[in-house]
Design a protein around this motif. Structure first.
Motif, short mmCIF file in Angstrom:
data_model
loop_
_atom_site.label_atom_id
_atom_site.label_comp_id
_atom_site.label_asym_id
_atom_site.label_seq_id
_atom_site.Cartn_x
_atom_site.Cartn_y
_atom_site.Cartn_z
N MET A 1 0.92 -1.19 -0.02
CA MET A 1 0.13 -0.18 0.05
C MET A 1 0.95 1.38 0.16
N ILE A 2 0.35 2.46 -0.58
CA ILE A 2 1.13 3.64 -0.62
C ILE A 2 0.30 4.59 0.12
N ILE A 3 0.56 5.54 0.85
CA ILE A 3 -0.15 6.58 1.62
C ILE A 3 0.75 7.73 1.34
N SER A 4 -0.09 8.91 0.94
CA SER A 4 0.74 10.00 0.53
C SER A 4 0.23 10.98 1.77
N ILE A 5 1.43 11.79 1.99
CA ILE A 5 1.03 12.78 3.09
C ILE A 5 1.22 14.11 2.43
N ILE A 6 0.24 14.86 2.38
CA ILE A 6 0.30 16.10 1.49
C ILE A 6 0.29 17.32 2.54
N GLY A 7 1.39 18.05 2.92
CA GLY A 7 1.58 18.94 3.65
C GLY A 7 2.40 18.13 4.92
N VAL A 8 3.85 18.03 4.65
CA VAL A 8 4.48 17.01 5.75
C VAL A 8 4.67 17.97 7.16
N GLY A 9 3.96 18.16 7.80
CA GLY A 9 4.26 18.90 9.04
C GLY A 9 3.91 17.78 10.10
N LEU A 10 3.64 18.53 11.30
CA LEU A 10 3.58 17.88 12.81
C LEU A 10 2.49 16.91 12.74
N LEU A 11 1.26 17.13 12.13
CA LEU A 11 0.13 16.09 12.29
C LEU A 11 0.38 15.04 11.22
N GLY A 12 0.65 15.49 10.20
CA GLY A 12 0.68 14.48 8.97
C GLY A 12 1.94 13.65 9.22
N GLY A 13 3.21 14.23 9.66
CA GLY A 13 4.19 13.46 9.94
C GLY A 13 4.01 12.63 11.08
N SER A 14 3.31 12.70 12.26
CA SER A 14 3.21 12.16 13.10
C SER A 14 2.39 10.86 12.92
N PHE A 15 1.15 11.15 12.09
CA PHE A 15 0.55 9.98 11.46
C PHE A 15 1.21 9.03 10.85
N ALA A 16 2.11 9.57 9.87
CA ALA A 16 2.92 8.58 9.25
C ALA A 16 3.98 7.81 9.98
N LEU A 17 4.42 8.44 10.95
CA LEU A 17 5.59 7.65 11.97
C LEU A 17 4.62 6.86 12.80
N GLY A 18 3.40 6.99 13.36
CA GLY A 18 2.77 6.13 14.15
C GLY A 18 2.27 4.86 13.22
#
Length: 285
Positions: A1-18
């Motif tokens: 699966m591929i997930i894109s984070i559009i606007g790689v900041g605090l929330l998007g980045g933390s969601f990805a790391l989690g």
């Protein structure tokens, strides 16, 4: 699966790391106009590569729109115009009524899930992101019945996987409640910071005399103006009402102090102490 984070900041980045902690096989791609943010996101392992928005829409099963809310209102219609069938968009915006109204009648509305994680810190950007940010925090999904069951189910699974507790609201309810419990607290913190800075020009005195109480109260004044100004604008009617209620109570507090009305001051503070009961309930949920 591929997930894109559009606007790689605090929330998007933390969601990805989690999510990476639970699903190391998922590939994360980032979309961000800031070259600095791109480099930090790659260096921290938030995303595996940087790509364009157009490419992200083509290849990502889930697109996480984690920009400021004014950018969301610009990008979301375009993304829904161009998203292939079977793929999903979720936003992480702190306002919901304007965003949801904007796409209510869009042909591909069902591929969108309106999400607001009730989590954050005063710092912003991918450098501040960390995998534990969302654990045991509340998250609100709005208009869930307007999202396709497959898109809604995918988002719900991932939100639970990063440790969040899901609640459902209408966009109108969301924006009204958030004006009081989030947006007002940020404005209060900004105003307190300005009051002290304008009154106390000697920064060393501020540093020497500031207590932990002051630091905790004014902490939110360090939040990103670029993120919060559009939030206040999009939720201006509710924020204005909340501010009016707050200012009225501040005036009553001032009158009690000016009039040496100790009983009224004590009454206000005793009533305010009851907030501990509400906060304790939030912690237990």
């Amino acid at each position: 699966m591929i997930i894109s984070i559009i606007g790689v900041g605090l929330l998007g980045g933390s969601f990805a790391l989690g999510l990476k902690e639970k699903y190391p096989h998922i590939k994360f791609i980032g979309v961000d106009n800031s070259v600095v943010n791109q480099k930090i996101a790659l260096a921290k392992g938030i995303v595996d590569e940087i790509t364009s928005l157009e490419e992200a829409l083509k290849i990502a099963e889930l697109n996480v729109l984690a920009t400021p809310v004014d950018v969301i209102t610009t990008m979301l219609p375009y993304m829904l115009d161009n998203i292939p069938a079977g793929k999903t968009i979720m936003d992480l915006g702190s306002t919901k009524e304007q965003i949801c109204q904007l796409v209510d009648n869009h042909l591909n509305r069902s591929q969108f899930v309106a999400v607001h994680p009730m989590s954050g810190i005063e710092n912003s950007g991918p450098g501040a992101a960390f995998k534990e940010l969302l654990i045991n925090k509340n998250v609100i999904i709005c208009d869930k019945e307007k999202s396709h069951p497959d898109s809604l189910g995918l988002v719900e699974v991932f939100l639970r996987d990063v440790g969040m507790k899901i609640h459902y609201m209408t966009p109108v309810e969301h924006d009204l409640h958030l004006a009081y419990v989030s947006h007002l607290s940020h404005i209060s913190s900004f105003a307190l910071g300005l009051t002290v800075l304008d009154k106390e020009k000697d920064e060393k005195a501020i540093f020497d005399m500031a207590s932990t109480g002051f630091s905790s109260t004014v902490r939110l004044a360090k939040s990103s103006p670029q993120m919060w100004a559009p939030i206040f604008d999009q939720n201006k009617a509710n924020v204005s009402k909340a501010l009016g209620d707050y200012i009225e109570l501040l005036k009553k507090f001032k009158d009690a102090i000016d009039n040496k009305d100790l009983d009224t001051s004590l009454s206000f503070m005793n009533r305010a102490n009851d907030i501990g009961r509400i906060l304790a309930g939030i912690e237990k949920k």
